[in-house]
Design an enzyme around this catalytic site. Structure first.
Site, PDB file in Angstrom:
ATOM      1  N   ASP A  68      -3.500   6.167   2.686  1.00  0.00           N
ATOM      2  CA  ASP A  68      -2.885   7.220   3.505  1.00  0.00           C
ATOM      3  C   ASP A  68      -3.291   6.928   4.937  1.00  0.00           C
ATOM      4  OD1 ASP A  68      -2.311   9.476   5.015  1.00  0.00           O
ATOM      5  OD2 ASP A  68      -2.746  10.863   3.374  1.00  0.00           O
ATOM      6  N   THR A  82       0.829  -1.210   0.000  1.00  0.00           N
ATOM      7  CA  THR A  82       0.000   0.000   0.000  1.00  0.00           C
ATOM      8  C   THR A  82       0.864   1.261   0.000  1.00  0.00           C
ATOM      9  OG1 THR A  82      -0.169   0.321   2.402  1.00  0.00           O
ATOM     10  CG2 THR A  82      -1.654  -1.306   1.411  1.00  0.00           C
ATOM     11  N   ASN A 122       4.821   0.412   8.664  1.00  0.00           N
ATOM     12  CA  ASN A 122       6.134   0.967   8.290  1.00  0.00           C
ATOM     13  C   ASN A 122       6.051   2.452   7.946  1.00  0.00           C
ATOM     14  OD1 ASN A 122       8.905   0.930   6.739  1.00  0.00           O
ATOM     15  ND2 ASN A 122       7.389   1.559   5.221  1.00  0.00           N
ATOM     16  N   LYS A 136       8.637   8.850  17.649  1.00  0.00           N
ATOM     17  CA  LYS A 136       8.990   7.431  17.743  1.00  0.00           C
ATOM     18  C   LYS A 136       8.866   6.934  19.188  1.00  0.00           C
ATOM     19  CE  LYS A 136       9.813   5.960  13.550  1.00  0.00           C
ATOM     20  NZ  LYS A 136       8.739   5.147  12.920  1.00  0.00           N
ATOM     21  N   TYR A 173      10.973  14.009  15.407  1.00  0.00           N
ATOM     22  CA  TYR A 173      10.828  12.626  14.919  1.00  0.00           C
ATOM     23  C   TYR A 173      11.140  11.641  16.049  1.00  0.00           C
ATOM     24  CZ  TYR A 173      12.416   8.372  12.448  1.00  0.00           C
ATOM     25  OH  TYR A 173      12.633   7.073  12.036  1.00  0.00           O
ATOM     26  N   VAL A 228      19.213   3.124   8.878  1.00  0.00           N
ATOM     27  CA  VAL A 228      19.018   2.167   7.786  1.00  0.00           C
ATOM     28  C   VAL A 228      19.322   2.901   6.473  1.00  0.00           C
ATOM     29  CG1 VAL A 228      17.416   0.572   6.678  1.00  0.00           C
ATOM     30  CG2 VAL A 228      17.195   1.035   9.139  1.00  0.00           C
TER      31      VAL A 228
HETATM   32  N1  LIG Z   1      15.962   4.962   7.320  1.00  0.00           N
HETATM   33  C1  LIG Z   1      16.285   4.932   8.604  1.00  0.00           C
HETATM   34  O1  LIG Z   1      17.411   5.257   9.003  1.00  0.00           O
HETATM   35  C2  LIG Z   1      15.308   4.438   9.628  1.00  0.00           C
HETATM   36  C3  LIG Z   1      15.804   4.051  10.890  1.00  0.00           C
HETATM   37  C4  LIG Z   1      14.917   3.588  11.856  1.00  0.00           C
HETATM   38  C5  LIG Z   1      13.561   3.532  11.578  1.00  0.00           C
HETATM   39  N2  LIG Z   1      13.091   3.946  10.343  1.00  0.00           N
HETATM   40  C6  LIG Z   1      11.651   3.871  10.114  1.00  0.00           C
HETATM   41  O2  LIG Z   1      11.413   2.990   9.033  1.00  0.00           O
HETATM   42  C7  LIG Z   1      10.236   3.386   8.338  1.00  0.00           C
HETATM   43  C8  LIG Z   1      10.554   3.596   6.876  1.00  0.00           C
HETATM   44  O3  LIG Z   1      11.666   4.447   6.768  1.00  0.00           O
HETATM   45  P1  LIG Z   1      12.358   4.733   5.355  1.00  0.00           P
HETATM   46  O4  LIG Z   1      13.749   5.172   5.616  1.00  0.00           O
HETATM   47  O5  LIG Z   1      12.087   3.604   4.437  1.00  0.00           O
HETATM   48  O6  LIG Z   1      11.512   6.015   4.945  1.00  0.00           O
HETATM   49  P2  LIG Z   1      11.112   6.603   3.518  1.00  0.00           P
HETATM   50  O7  LIG Z   1      11.953   6.026   2.439  1.00  0.00           O
HETATM   51  O8  LIG Z   1      11.066   8.079   3.741  1.00  0.00           O
HETATM   52  O9  LIG Z   1       9.653   6.045   3.323  1.00  0.00           O
HETATM   53  C9  LIG Z   1       8.600   6.477   4.120  1.00  0.00           C
HETATM   54  C10 LIG Z   1       7.367   5.816   3.564  1.00  0.00           C
HETATM   55  O10 LIG Z   1       6.254   6.180   4.380  1.00  0.00           O
HETATM   56  C11 LIG Z   1       5.251   6.680   3.532  1.00  0.00           C
HETATM   57  N3  LIG Z   1       4.350   7.580   4.222  1.00  0.00           N
HETATM   58  C12 LIG Z   1       4.646   8.702   4.923  1.00  0.00           C
HETATM   59  N4  LIG Z   1       3.509   9.234   5.421  1.00  0.00           N
HETATM   60  C13 LIG Z   1       2.503   8.426   5.021  1.00  0.00           C
HETATM   61  C14 LIG Z   1       1.112   8.427   5.205  1.00  0.00           C
HETATM   62  N5  LIG Z   1       0.489   9.391   5.905  1.00  0.00           N
HETATM   63  N6  LIG Z   1       0.361   7.406   4.686  1.00  0.00           N
HETATM   64  C15 LIG Z   1       0.953   6.415   3.974  1.00  0.00           C
HETATM   65  N7  LIG Z   1       2.273   6.385   3.728  1.00  0.00           N
HETATM   66  C16 LIG Z   1       3.028   7.364   4.261  1.00  0.00           C
HETATM   67  C17 LIG Z   1       6.008   7.368   2.414  1.00  0.00           C
HETATM   68  O11 LIG Z   1       5.146   7.611   1.314  1.00  0.00           O
HETATM   69  P3  LIG Z   1       5.460   8.807   0.236  1.00  0.00           P
HETATM   70  O12 LIG Z   1       6.446   8.230  -0.741  1.00  0.00           O
HETATM   71  O13 LIG Z   1       4.119   9.081  -0.337  1.00  0.00           O
HETATM   72  O14 LIG Z   1       6.027   9.962   1.018  1.00  0.00           O
HETATM   73  C18 LIG Z   1       7.059   6.307   2.141  1.00  0.00           C
HETATM   74  O15 LIG Z   1       6.520   5.243   1.407  1.00  0.00           O
HETATM   75  C19 LIG Z   1       9.732   4.647   9.047  1.00  0.00           C
HETATM   76  O16 LIG Z   1       8.790   4.289  10.015  1.00  0.00           O
HETATM   77  C20 LIG Z   1      10.992   5.177   9.703  1.00  0.00           C
HETATM   78  O17 LIG Z   1      10.694   5.973  10.814  1.00  0.00           O
HETATM   79  C21 LIG Z   1      13.937   4.380   9.370  1.00  0.00           C
END
Ligand SMILES: NC(=O)c1ccc[n+]([C@@H]2O[C@H](COP(=O)([O-])OP(=O)(O)OC[C@H]3O[C@@H](n4cnc5c(N)ncnc54)[C@H](OP(=O)(O)O)[C@@H]3O)[C@@H](O)[C@H]2O)c1
Length: 239
Positions: free
Chosen positions: A53, A35, A76, A145, A141, A174
């Site tokens: 969303d 999704t 996620n 969390k 952020y 990540v």
């Molecule tokens: N990368 C890291 O270092 C890291 C570390 C620890 C935890 N995390 C967690 O891992 C998860 C994914 O991170 P990521 O790095 O893969 O982030 P990302 O590449 O920025 O992806 C975020 C995803 O969430 C979607 N999203 C945001 N708001 C939304 C909403 N209201 N409804 C539906 N979808 C929504 C975005 O959609 P759009 O494309 O439409 O914006 C995108 O698909 C998050 O929860 C983040 O906090 C990340």
């Protein structure tokens, strides 16, 4: 929770960790609803793509209506750009809380009855090691969390009776585009060995989910949790 033959729904499956979850769940033999708010960007061959969303109640209800066979929910999706709590844009701060906390909660409230109907199943919430510390440049952020961690613990308690496993994934940095864009904006040089690859964190998460673990931590998550027994700390992002 056995993933082979399960039916999983992944939020935010159009990029980053979410796309990796969708691909790996398929590889482990699950049916997958991938999704996204922009479903046209989802590139997960073999998945059923749905618009979603998580901060829009009607959108969440529509997804629950269409995906009544789900027994694994992967929360996620999140807005990760909250910025600074004291001086940052309040709309960005609210948006981070809205997706991480209320969006995750909306998904759980909508899908809890579906999971119960389908035998209990499992929920995995993607948290972050900054939930247990804080982080330079993105304190909003980190706070969102932390709230999501509290939510995860509360929901685990409430859903135990219906047999739903609730797992927290708590990674450090990540290696997604979003992380590197943040580091560049903030002028932070992240040590390459401090970053875990999306494929590695998702493999760890799915192994933990299958093993019935309540928390799945990578090494940075383990270090962050250990800080809770001492004074509050800042997550060490830069080299
Ligand atoms: N990368 C890291 O270092 C890291 C570390 C620890 C935890 N995390 C967690 O891992 C998860 C994914 O991170 P990521 O790095 O893969 O982030 P990302 O590449 O920025 O992806 C975020 C995803 O969430 C979607 N999203 C945001 N708001 C939304 C909403 N209201 N409804 C539906 N979808 C929504 C975005 O959609 P759009 O494309 O439409 O914006 C995108 O698909 C998050 O929860 C983040 O906090 C990340």
């Amino acid at each position: 929770m056995k993933l082979n033959g399960a039916t999983a729904l992944v939020t935010g499956a159009n990029r980053g960790i979410g796309a990796q979850f969708a691909l790996d769940l398929l590889a482990r033999g699950a049916k997958v609803y991938a999704t996204a708010r922009r479903p046209e960007l989802v590139d997960v061959p073999g998945a059923e793509v749905l618009p979603l969303d998580i901060t829009d109640d009607a959108s969440v209800a529509a997804a629950a209506e269409l995906a009544g066979d789900v027994d694994v929910l992967i929360n996620n999706a999140a807005d990760t750009a909250g910025g600074s709590l004291v001086t940052g844009d309040l709309r960005a701060i609210r948006s981070t809380m809205e997706s991480n906390y209320f969006g995750t909660l909306a998904m759980i409230r909508a899908f809890a009855p579906i999971l119960a109907r389908n035998g209990g199943g499992a929920i995995l919430n993607v948290l972050s090691a900054v939930a247990w510390t804080t982080v330079e440049g993105n304190t909003a952020y980190a706070a969102a969390k932390s709230a999501q961690w509290g939510l995860t613990n509360g929901v685990r308690l409430e859903l135990a009776g219906q047999g739903t496993q609730v797992t927290a994934l708590v990674p450090g940095p990540v290696g997604t585009d979003t992380l590197y864009a943040f580091a560049e904006r903030e002028g932070i040089e992240i040590a390459p060995d401090a970053v875990i690859a999306p494929a590695d964190i998702v493999a760890l998460a799915l192994d933990g989910l299958e093993a019935g673990d309540v928390e799945v931590l990578d090494p940075a998550g383990v270090s962050a949790k250990a800080t809770l027994s001492g004074p509050p700390q800042i997550f060490p992002l830069s080299r």
